[in-house]
Design an enzyme around this catalytic site. Structure first.
Site, mmCIF file in Angstrom:
data_model
loop_
_atom_site.group_PDB
_atom_site.id
_atom_site.type_symbol
_atom_site.label_atom_id
_atom_site.label_comp_id
_atom_site.label_asym_id
_atom_site.label_seq_id
_atom_site.Cartn_x
_atom_site.Cartn_y
_atom_site.Cartn_z
ATOM 1 N N CYS A 71 0.830 -1.192 0.000
ATOM 2 C CA CYS A 71 0.000 0.000 0.000
ATOM 3 C C CYS A 71 0.876 1.258 0.000
ATOM 4 C CB CYS A 71 -0.982 -0.044 1.165
ATOM 5 S SG CYS A 71 -2.389 1.071 0.928
ATOM 6 N N HIS A 175 -3.570 -5.636 1.235
ATOM 7 C CA HIS A 175 -3.291 -5.931 2.646
ATOM 8 C C HIS A 175 -3.731 -7.367 2.930
ATOM 9 C CE1 HIS A 175 -2.331 -1.837 3.851
ATOM 10 N NE2 HIS A 175 -3.366 -1.420 3.157
#
Length: 193
Positions: A71, A175
């Site tokens: 991310c 994630h």
């Protein structure tokens, strides 16, 4: 600095030692370095630079270490961060670490998805989630990390992530990637090899 739970599974892996690094000298014996997600990507990248981590990361990569960004950490690995609407900072543009051929543009809308994907190289099935303010795009030839097949239960066919030619520097938006046992064990086998 957030999303440290992305790496929790490594604490339970035999033969793996995990530590949080607060000084660039602590990277010296690391075989894998993770850059986690961040709620302030540009500011956190500047902190890394101000504290000498950029040179230390480059040195460890040259010595054979793996560097993985998830991310915000993935965004940092790219060539530049664009923030024309000043969503995240007062800077309109900031250089990234330049380790992956991507540019990220921050947007006002946050992406929130549960995802189903496969590893682009191995075809291993993956589950995880996306939560990010930016979109990253390839600047030239790019080797994606994953192929997203569903977002929030809706079928899609999207490439995500990037990796360098060595395969040791890579990142993506998903994630929970390392919560997938087969993927995590394959990654550790590659590192050990």
């Amino acid at each position: 600095r957030s999303n440290f739970t992305d790496f929790d599974r490594f604490f339970r892996e035999a033969g793996v030692e995990v530590r949080f690094v607060t000084d660039p000298a602590m990277l010296e014996r690391c075989h894998v370095i993770f850059l986690p997600g961040s709620k302030q990507t540009i500011a956190d990248l500047q902190w890394l630079r101000d504290h000498g981590f950029e040179a230390a990361l480059r040195r460890r990569i040259a010595e054979g270490a793996f560097l993985v960004g998830l991310c915000g950490g993935f965004q940092m690995l790219g060539e530049r961060l664009e923030d024309p609407d000043q969503v995240e900072s007062s800077r309109v543009e900031s250089p990234g670490l330049g380790l992956l051929p991507i540019a990220t543009r921050f947007q006002r809308e946050k992406a929130l998805y549960q995802v189903e994907a496969v590893c682009a190289e191995t075809g291993l099935a993956l589950r995880g989630y996306e939560i990010h303010m930016g979109e990253s795009r390839p600047l030239h030839d790019n080797r994606p990390v994953v192929r997203i097949q569903a977002r929030n239960g809706q079928a899609v066919n999207l490439l995500d992530g990037a990796q360098d030619d060595s395969g040791r520097v890579w990142g993506c938006y998903i994630h929970g990637l390392f919560d997938n046992d087969a993927f995590r064990r394959r990654f550790l086998a590659d590192v050990r090899e």
